[in-house]
Design an enzyme around this catalytic site. Structure first.
Site, short mmCIF file in Angstrom:
data_model
loop_
_atom_site.label_atom_id
_atom_site.label_comp_id
_atom_site.label_asym_id
_atom_site.label_seq_id
_atom_site.Cartn_x
_atom_site.Cartn_y
_atom_site.Cartn_z
N HIS A 169 0.84 -1.19 0.00
CA HIS A 169 0.00 0.00 0.00
C HIS A 169 0.88 1.25 0.00
O HIS A 169 2.01 1.20 0.48
CB HIS A 169 -0.81 0.10 1.31
CG HIS A 169 -1.65 -1.08 1.66
ND1 HIS A 169 -3.00 -1.11 1.45
CD2 HIS A 169 -1.32 -2.26 2.25
CE1 HIS A 169 -3.49 -2.26 1.89
NE2 HIS A 169 -2.49 -2.99 2.38
N TYR A 170 0.32 2.37 -0.47
CA TYR A 170 0.89 3.65 -0.06
C TYR A 170 0.00 4.22 1.03
O TYR A 170 -1.18 3.90 1.11
CB TYR A 170 1.11 4.61 -1.22
CG TYR A 170 -0.08 5.15 -2.00
CD1 TYR A 170 -1.22 5.65 -1.35
CD2 TYR A 170 -0.05 5.21 -3.39
CE1 TYR A 170 -2.28 6.18 -2.08
CE2 TYR A 170 -1.10 5.73 -4.12
CZ TYR A 170 -2.22 6.21 -3.45
OH TYR A 170 -3.27 6.73 -4.16
N THR A 171 0.62 5.08 1.87
CA THR A 171 -0.16 5.64 2.99
C THR A 171 -1.15 6.68 2.49
O THR A 171 -2.22 6.85 3.10
CB THR A 171 0.78 6.28 4.02
OG1 THR A 171 1.64 7.21 3.35
CG2 THR A 171 1.60 5.23 4.75
N GLU A 209 2.56 -0.84 4.64
CA GLU A 209 2.22 0.54 4.27
C GLU A 209 3.51 1.30 3.97
O GLU A 209 4.43 1.34 4.79
CB GLU A 209 1.48 1.24 5.42
CG GLU A 209 0.02 0.83 5.55
CD GLU A 209 -0.91 1.50 4.52
OE1 GLU A 209 -0.43 2.32 3.70
OE2 GLU A 209 -2.11 1.18 4.55
N HIS A 267 -2.69 -3.22 -3.27
CA HIS A 267 -4.05 -3.11 -2.75
C HIS A 267 -5.04 -3.00 -3.91
O HIS A 267 -6.14 -3.56 -3.87
CB HIS A 267 -4.13 -1.86 -1.85
CG HIS A 267 -5.29 -1.86 -0.91
ND1 HIS A 267 -5.58 -0.78 -0.11
CD2 HIS A 267 -6.23 -2.80 -0.64
CE1 HIS A 267 -6.68 -1.06 0.61
NE2 HIS A 267 -7.08 -2.27 0.30
N ASP A 269 -4.10 2.20 -4.78
CA ASP A 269 -2.72 2.19 -4.28
C ASP A 269 -2.10 0.81 -4.47
O ASP A 269 -2.82 -0.18 -4.50
CB ASP A 269 -2.67 2.63 -2.80
CG ASP A 269 -3.39 1.70 -1.84
OD1 ASP A 269 -4.56 1.39 -2.08
OD2 ASP A 269 -2.75 1.26 -0.86
ZN LIG Z 1 -4.15 0.48 0.66
#
Ligand SMILES: [Zn+2]
Length: 244
Positions: free
Chosen positions: A31-33, A96, A137, A147
């Site tokens: 994921h990216y935050t 993340e 994700h 993301d």
């Molecule tokens: Zn995510």
């Protein structure tokens, strides 16, 4: 305070947002935050009221923190699907990666990606996670999440031994399967995407959900153009990936 599960984590920064796993770990989800700063994201991921977390948090400088023990079910995936599994939180480990997201699609720093790669290699080795089970994700939450983004360096990760990757086929324009199309070619596309793991009905009708699945595939594997249309480059890339 538990000890981190990996030697790559600098520290444990516990999040209360986790529960019991209900299925064995088979996947790794990136994921990216999507928040302006690392500290604001860390605060969100460790605050009980947010109801979100991940196992690991990788800062822009490459510092890795563990937030949830791997043995526990962290709350990072939400409503999701991959290869028949609908509880991806139970079936995965979540990472993340600090990045502001599509609002500011700047490159991920090299040292951050090197840290992500080292962490992924360690997790995949210890947990016997297959390269094709290292996913974004966006792959598992079609139409809901985008993301870590089409600007995420999946190729650089592959060069560092992480994930499933083929060089995308060249975009040459021309005809494409798109919304409204139907028939054997669409059914073939549906079947190949479904066999790879994407959530899609093998109906042979190119509907909005088909466009969403194709866009998710492109975002990960053919990122130069994410338009939900199955052009020859998209189909060739998918075939090469499925056959490798
Ligand atoms: Zn995510």
């Amino acid at each position: 305070m538990p000890a981190p599960d990996t030697p790559h984590a600098a520290d444990f920064c516990p999040s209360p947002n986790h529960g019991e796993r209900l299925t064995p770990i088979s996947s790794l989800i990136l994921h990216y935050t999507g928040m302006p700063t690392g500290p604001s994201a860390l605060e969100q991921l460790t605050r009980a009221e947010s109801q979100v977390s991940a196992h690991y948090f990788v800062d822009e400088d490459g510092t890795i923190l563990q937030l949830v023990p791997e043995a526990r079910r962290a709350w990072h995936a939400g409503r999701s699907f991959w290869a028949g599994e609908t509880d991806m939180n139970s079936a995965s480990i979540g990472i993340e990666i600090v990045h502001p997201g599509h609002a500011d699609p700047r490159p991920f720093p090299d040292r951050q990606i090197e840290a992500v790669a080292a962490l992924c290699r360690d997790i995949c080795e210890r947990r016997a996670i297959l390269p094709r089970r290292v996913l974004g994700h966006s792959d598992i939450a079609i139409g809901r999440k985008i993301d870590p983004g089409e600007f995420f360096p999946w190729k650089a990760l592959a060069e560092q031994g992480v994930g499933h990757y083929v060089e995308p086929a060249r975009i040459i324009g021309g005809a494409a399967l798109e919304t409204g199309a139907s028939g054997a070619e669409v059914r073939d596309l549906h079947r190949t995407l479904a066999d790879y793991g994407y959530q899609i009905d093998v109906s042979g009708n190119y509907d909005e959900a088909s466009a969403g699945a194709v866009a998710a595939f492109q975002r990960h594997f053919r990122p130069a153009l994410v338009d939900g249309r199955a052009d020859s480059s998209t189909i060739a890339t998918l075939r090469a990936l499925a056959g490798s």
